[in-house]
Enzyme design. Structure first.
Site, mmCIF file in Angstrom:
data_model
loop_
_atom_site.group_PDB
_atom_site.id
_atom_site.type_symbol
_atom_site.label_atom_id
_atom_site.label_comp_id
_atom_site.label_asym_id
_atom_site.label_seq_id
_atom_site.Cartn_x
_atom_site.Cartn_y
_atom_site.Cartn_z
ATOM 1 N N GLY A 1 104.657 38.978 10.436
ATOM 2 C CA GLY A 1 105.091 37.972 9.477
ATOM 3 C C GLY A 1 106.498 37.542 9.815
ATOM 4 O O GLY A 1 107.004 37.831 10.896
ATOM 5 N N LYS B 1 106.097 48.653 8.565
ATOM 6 C CA LYS B 1 106.635 47.317 8.789
ATOM 7 C C LYS B 1 108.016 47.456 9.396
ATOM 8 O O LYS B 1 108.886 48.119 8.827
ATOM 9 C CB LYS B 1 106.701 46.585 7.446
ATOM 10 C CG LYS B 1 107.130 45.143 7.566
ATOM 11 C CD LYS B 1 106.806 44.414 6.287
ATOM 12 C CE LYS B 1 106.985 42.925 6.474
ATOM 13 N NZ LYS B 1 106.269 42.172 5.456
ATOM 14 N N ASP C 1 107.812 36.774 -3.300
ATOM 15 C CA ASP C 1 107.063 36.245 -2.150
ATOM 16 C C ASP C 1 105.556 36.408 -2.354
ATOM 17 O O ASP C 1 104.857 36.967 -1.518
ATOM 18 C CB ASP C 1 107.513 36.935 -0.861
ATOM 19 C CG ASP C 1 107.130 36.132 0.371
ATOM 20 O OD1 ASP C 1 106.706 34.964 0.214
ATOM 21 O OD2 ASP C 1 107.242 36.671 1.484
HETATM 22 N N1 ATP Z 1 99.840 47.913 3.779
HETATM 23 C C1 ATP Z 1 99.105 47.218 4.644
HETATM 24 N N2 ATP Z 1 97.878 47.633 4.966
HETATM 25 C C2 ATP Z 1 97.122 46.929 5.834
HETATM 26 N N3 ATP Z 1 97.504 45.816 6.447
HETATM 27 C C3 ATP Z 1 98.730 45.324 6.170
HETATM 28 C C4 ATP Z 1 99.599 46.012 5.266
HETATM 29 N N4 ATP Z 1 100.761 45.327 5.209
HETATM 30 C C5 ATP Z 1 100.620 44.259 6.013
HETATM 31 N N5 ATP Z 1 99.402 44.248 6.587
HETATM 32 C C6 ATP Z 1 98.881 43.274 7.565
HETATM 33 O O1 ATP Z 1 99.942 42.854 8.373
HETATM 34 C C7 ATP Z 1 100.033 41.438 8.383
HETATM 35 C C8 ATP Z 1 101.468 41.023 8.497
HETATM 36 O O2 ATP Z 1 102.150 41.352 7.343
HETATM 37 P P1 ATP Z 1 103.559 40.764 7.017
HETATM 38 O O3 ATP Z 1 103.902 41.179 5.652
HETATM 39 O O4 ATP Z 1 104.488 41.155 8.116
HETATM 40 O O5 ATP Z 1 103.360 39.221 7.158
HETATM 41 P P2 ATP Z 1 103.016 38.158 6.062
HETATM 42 O O6 ATP Z 1 102.541 38.847 4.846
HETATM 43 O O7 ATP Z 1 102.096 37.183 6.718
HETATM 44 O O8 ATP Z 1 104.383 37.449 5.779
HETATM 45 P P3 ATP Z 1 105.638 38.007 4.964
HETATM 46 O O9 ATP Z 1 106.589 38.385 6.036
HETATM 47 O O10 ATP Z 1 106.120 36.854 4.156
HETATM 48 O O11 ATP Z 1 105.220 39.141 4.149
HETATM 49 C C9 ATP Z 1 99.386 41.007 7.110
HETATM 50 O O12 ATP Z 1 98.814 39.752 7.261
HETATM 51 C C10 ATP Z 1 98.340 42.070 6.875
HETATM 52 O O13 ATP Z 1 97.118 41.700 7.513
HETATM 53 MG MG MG Z 2 103.521 40.328 3.935
#
Ligand code: ATP
Ligand code: MG
Ligand code: NAG
Ligand code: NAG
Ligand code: NAG
Ligand code: NAG
Ligand code: NAG
Ligand code: NAG
Ligand code: NAG
Length: 668
Positions: free
Chosen positions: A351, A371, A467
């Site tokens: 993300g 993350k 968010d």
């Molecule tokens: N706790 C979790 N369990 C499983 N998959 C997850 C988890 N957290 C995130 N993900 C996966 O990782 C991906 C990227 O997450 P991330 O939060 O970095 O990006 P985003 O949600 O698209 O944007 P943002 O940075 O605004 O949160 C998500 O689309 C999701 O599929």
């Molecule tokens: Mg996210």
């Protein structure tokens, strides 16, 4: 009387200093009276050292007295027999100088004889001349084609010159064991040689064997040779040797000789010891030690570099104030192991804030999502950590539990419960492989509403998510909707210069007032929740970039409602399997939450009540919603230029990553 005279005569003959019958045995040369010249010496412990490591020199060692070899009346050469133990020790392994010879010659001196392959016996002028009367057995360790050598490790019989009458590679056949075995003359090991002449058969035999191996019955060399022409009546016996360019030491350890009979056996136990062990060690020390040192040094350096790199690899940032949060602190090494070194196969997605990896904690075997958020500034970090740790303490079935965190230089790692069904966005847009049916969607919507209601009102302090969007709604194993990533946007708000406010959030979910003030409130969360409701019901993004005109979801849903058929806006993927009343409710509620006036939006408490049917939603018209009241941040704050490339429409609008990145890199 005659007998007595004969005895006296024989006694006289025997004691005569210049003539001997020739029978002596030296087990070591300590008490021997040899005639030595050139480099030859008898060492302190009784070794006869023919050469030392001096280049281009000759040496001779002879039994001092001449020996009678011929029957004066018949002119025949007597049988004789000799044996000696020798060793050739090269300064550098396997590189010998010419070698040495056992020699029988009419003289003990060889004026004008040359070193090198001439063995100190000959020179170019007299080599091969029959007037030399020299018989020699050479132990040659150099291949010299000038004198027709067969190889660089051979034994040869020489008569008057260097070209051997007969020669053979050094070796032996052990008694009762078939097969010829090679011997390396320059091995530095002691070995024994035998030279036997049968005066009746006129046969010369040369035999070689390692020390401690019995004399082989099969000789190495056997040659019919009438020595009558070669030998003079009296001859000297001894050894001659020479050095060339390669430095070699030749030793004779013991020697026995007899005319007309078998030479006495040497007593091997009495022979002086070779200095070769010391020598080997010293060679090892002088040439090997630097290498050994270098080897260990490089291992040490390697190990140190490895340790430093490992330490640096797993280095963390831990400040004093973090002590209170230690139960929530993860070791970077554990996370590294859990995610198998953050390898690409474990990547769940990326993300705007960073990448998310799947992992399994090594000790507890719980599944986690890690993350990695890169964060240059330490400003605001303390407050942020305090906040996420306190949020981490809240437990709700519609919230993704934050298990803890880890800090490294320029990086923050957040550890969440792993959600096996991923994020909701994967089920909604771009012809998803799996979609959710209406009852599943409605359940997710209600779950998220409860989660957000809990954040806003259910806990000891108000938590603003900041968010909300489909990719931050995660589905657990029972397909419950859970809110993830709360508070993270705030990390970028802190430390932001209030004068030049950068807005962090996701385009399309951001309330209009948010783009002006950058102040997150519960009603900005409600606005985003409204966008999320429309998204789930319509299966479309809040803003879709198209060639001519962008589709703004709120406006489109509003226009459908305005036409009197709000259900037209529903996701076609739902088919016919849906509850019209619920879809209508969700769409209307979505519009209600999307009003540009913060005060006009419902609170989460009411949203939950509407969804549960505890509160009836009146017709939107009666609420006075007009098109002008439905506004999207898109029109107000942002120009199209900051948006990502529309061709990558999957990622488009998911994040104002460019804004966030500019905040990170140079914005403050
Ligand atoms: N706790 C979790 N369990 C499983 N998959 C997850 C988890 N957290 C995130 N993900 C996966 O990782 C991906 C990227 O997450 P991330 O939060 O970095 O990006 P985003 O949600 O698209 O944007 P943002 O940075 O605004 O949160 C998500 O689309 C999701 O599929
Ligand atoms: Mg996210
Ligand atoms: C070799 O021996 C000779 C004569 O004994 C001696 O003069 C010389 O110094 C020795 N050289 C070495 C390198 O041992
Ligand atoms: C050794 O031999 C030489 C002759 O080569 C002689 O002069 C000398 O006396 C001998 N010495 C001994 C101890 O026998
Ligand atoms: C020398 O040769 C003669 C004649 O051939 C012989 O009679 C004599 O025994 C020999 N002497 C020795 C010592 O062998
Ligand atoms: C070769 O050796 C002989 C006898 O040993 C000697 O008389 C002669 O001078 C030598 N010749 C050379 C060129 O050294
Ligand atoms: C051999 O040596 C002798 C004496 O040194 C000499 O007269 C003779 O010419 C030599 N013969 C050959 C073939 O060189
Ligand atoms: C012995 O040496 C010869 C050459 O001298 C070589 O061809 C042969 O292979 C060697 N044999 C063994 C068993 O090393
Ligand atoms: C050996 O040589 C001598 C002298 O040339 C000769 O008299 C004798 O017969 C020879 N002996 C044999 C066995 O050939």
């Amino acid at each position: 009387m005659l007998f007595v005279i004969a005895l006296a005569v024989s006694l006289l003959v025997n004691t005569a200093p210049t003539h001997e019958t020739g029978d002596f045995t030296y087990n070591g040369f300590r008490s021997a009276n040899l005639s030595l010249d050139g480099l030859a010496v008898v060492t302190g412990n009784g070794l006869l050292r023919l050469t030392n490591e001096t280049e281009q020199k000759v040496s001779h060692a002879f039994y001092p007295n001449p020996i009678t070899f011929k029957n004066s009346s018949s002119g025949a050469v007597y049988s004789f027999s000799t044996t000696f133990v020798f060793a050739i020790i090269p300064a550098y392994p396997r590189m010998g100088s010419p070698g040495f010879t056992f020699v029988i010659a009419p003289r003990r001196e060889f004026p004008g004889a040359l070193p090198g392959h001439f063995f100190g016996l000959f020179n170019q002028t007299n080599d091969g001349n029959a007037t030399n009367h020299i018989f020699a057995v050479e132990f040659d360790t150099i291949l010299n084609n000038e004198v027709s050598d067969i190889n660089d490790n051979h034994v040869g019989i020489d008569v008057n010159g260097l070209v051997s009458v007969k020669s053979f590679p050094a070796g032996y056949t052990e008694n009762n064991i078939p097969g010829f075995r090679n011997l390396s003359l320059v091995s530095g090991k002691a070995m024994q040689g035998w030279v036997d002449y049968d005066g009746v058969q006129k046969q010369i035999r040369v035999t070689l064997a390692p020390i401690n191996v019995d004399k082989p019955t099969t000789p190495l060399l056997s040659l019919s040779l009438n020595l009558s022409q070669i030998f003079k009546e009296t001859m000297y016996v001894g050894f001659s040797s020479s050095t060339g360019t390669f430095l070699t030491t030749h030793y004779i350890l013991g020697w026995s000789f007899k005319v007309n009979g078998q030479a006495h056996r040497l007593d091997l136990s009495q022979l002086p010891r070779l200095p070769h062990m010391k020598k080997q060690i010293s060679i090892l020390l002088t040439t090997g030690l630097p290498f050994i040192c270098l080897f260990f040094l490089s291992i040490l350096v390697f190990a140190m570099v490895y340790a430093i790199r490992k330490r640096r690899k797993f280095a963390e940032v831990l400040e004093d104030w973090e002590r209170d949060y230690s139960p929530h602190r993860f070791k970077y090494k554990d996370l590294y192991v859990a995610t198998k070194g953050f390898r690409d196969q474990e990547l769940l997605g990326a993300g705007g804030f960073g990448r998310v990896y799947k992992g399994v904690l090594p000790t507890s075997k719980t599944e986690i999502a890690v993350k990695r958020v890169s964060h240059e500034s330490r400003q605001g970090m303390r407050q942020f950590i305090a906040e996420i740790v306190s949020i981490g303490r809240l437990r709700h079935r519609n919230i993704v539990t934050l298990l803890g965190y880890c800090r490294r230089k320029g990086e923050l790692l957040l550890v969440y419960d792993y959600m096996p069904n991923g994020s909701l966005d994967k089920y909604l847009y771009n012809q998803p492989k799996v979609t959710l049916n209406w009852s599943q969607r409605f359940r997710v919507i209600k779950g998220v509403a409860y989660g957000l209601y809990y954040l806003h009102e259910g806990w000891e302090q108000v938590v603003i998510h900041r968010d909300i969007k489909a990719s931050n709604i995660l589905l657990d194993s029972e397909l419950n909707g859970r809110l993830g990533d709360f508070g993270l946007a705030k990390l970028y708000d802190h430390g932001t210069d209030p004068q030049s406010t950068h807005v962090v959030g996701t385009l399309g979910y951001m309330a209009p007032e948010n783009t002006r003030t950058a102040r997150a409130t519960t009603s900005t969360d409600v606005y985003a929740f409204g966008a999320f409701l429309l998204e789930v019901a319509c299966g479309r993004r809040p803003i879709e970039v198209q060639e001519e005109d962008d589709v703004i979801l709120v406006e489109w849903v509003f226009s459908c409602w305005d036409k009197g058929d709000i259900l037209e806006a529903r996701d076609p993927n739902l088919g016919t399997d849906f509850v019209a009343k619920e879809v209508e409710l969700v769409l209307q509620l979505g519009l209600l939450c999307s009003q540009s006036h913060p005060t006009a939006r419902p609170r989460m408490r009411q949203v939950v009540q509407y969804l549960e049917g505890d509160l009836a939603l009146e017709e939107l018209s009666s609420l006075g919603i007009s098109k002008s009241g439905l506004q999207f941040a898109y029109h107000e704050g942002f120009s199209k230029s900051i948006m990502p490339d529309p061709s990558s429409s999957d990622k488009a609008f998911s994040q104002i990553s460019s804004v966030a990145n500019s905040v990170l890199s140079g914005g403050r």
